[in-house]
Design a protein around this motif. Sequence first.
Motif, short mmCIF file in Angstrom:
data_model
loop_
_atom_site.label_atom_id
_atom_site.label_comp_id
_atom_site.label_asym_id
_atom_site.label_seq_id
_atom_site.Cartn_x
_atom_site.Cartn_y
_atom_site.Cartn_z
N TYR A 1 1.72 12.17 19.96
CA TYR A 1 2.46 13.13 20.61
C TYR A 1 3.26 13.75 19.51
CZ TYR A 1 1.29 10.84 24.78
OH TYR A 1 0.64 10.18 25.82
N TYR B 1 8.49 17.29 19.94
CA TYR B 1 8.98 18.29 20.90
C TYR B 1 7.56 19.14 21.12
CZ TYR B 1 13.52 17.12 19.55
OH TYR B 1 14.84 16.17 19.48
N ALA C 1 9.50 25.03 30.39
CA ALA C 1 10.83 24.45 29.69
C ALA C 1 10.83 23.59 28.68
CB ALA C 1 11.57 23.95 30.83
N PRO C 2 11.65 23.55 27.51
CA PRO C 2 11.64 22.44 26.49
C PRO C 2 11.27 21.14 26.89
CG PRO C 2 13.37 24.19 26.19
CD PRO C 2 12.78 24.27 27.60
N CYS C 3 10.65 20.26 26.04
CA CYS C 3 10.26 18.88 26.46
C CYS C 3 9.94 18.18 25.33
CB CYS C 3 9.78 18.89 27.60
SG CYS C 3 8.05 19.16 27.61
N SER C 4 9.92 16.97 25.30
CA SER C 4 8.87 16.09 24.27
C SER C 4 7.70 16.32 24.55
CB SER C 4 9.15 14.79 24.30
OG SER C 4 8.80 14.15 25.52
N GLU D 1 6.30 14.10 27.20
CA GLU D 1 6.69 14.51 28.75
C GLU D 1 5.82 15.58 29.02
OE1 GLU D 1 11.36 13.96 29.05
OE2 GLU D 1 10.83 15.36 27.68
N ALA D 2 5.29 16.57 28.13
CA ALA D 2 4.39 17.75 28.13
C ALA D 2 2.87 17.13 28.74
CB ALA D 2 4.12 18.57 27.05
N GLU E 1 3.79 14.32 32.29
CA GLU E 1 4.44 14.98 33.45
C GLU E 1 3.95 16.62 33.58
OE1 GLU E 1 8.77 15.16 33.00
OE2 GLU E 1 8.53 13.02 32.22
N ARG E 2 2.96 17.01 32.72
CA ARG E 2 2.59 18.54 32.89
C ARG E 2 0.93 18.39 32.65
NH1 ARG E 2 7.12 21.87 29.47
NH2 ARG E 2 8.73 21.15 30.91
N HIS F 1 -0.79 22.88 28.07
CA HIS F 1 0.14 21.52 28.06
C HIS F 1 -0.44 20.52 27.01
CE1 HIS F 1 2.32 22.92 31.30
NE2 HIS F 1 1.04 22.92 32.19
N ALA G 1 1.47 19.25 23.72
CA ALA G 1 2.08 18.02 23.63
C ALA G 1 1.53 17.23 22.50
CB ALA G 1 1.57 17.18 24.87
#
Length: 137
Positions: free
Chosen positions: A32, A35, A45-48, A51-52, A55-56, A120, A124
Amino acid sequence: MNAIEITLQALDAAERAIPPGQPVYMLNLLRYRAYARYEDGFDAAPCSGREAFNERYRPAFRRLAAGKPLVRMFSGPVLASLVGPQGKRWDEAAINEYGDFAAFRSIVETETYQREVAPHRHAALEDFRLFVLAKAM
């Protein structure tokens, strides 16, 4: 070419090497980004990176794969490397079973995957390997 891209040439070569109609197992090695890095114009939206991906990417992939013969066999952190290049690390490994290679290909070749799901994964992951495996007979 992005090193984590699934190309038409790779899909064609795999399809020639894989017997049709047989289950395949896809081994994913994931590293990963700290960011997520989305392409300009992609609204997220910004994320790690983690998370991308979790969660996406994974939920979007599952929605697209609904009704296809797909089972997650394993997913978990890579704790250590015993053999391999020094300094090469992976954050996670996953194994998914598909009814056959055509099921996987039918997902990743769709316009929806390219437009709504793959961004995504690209955002990621810093590095990625994807291997197609067959069950030993």
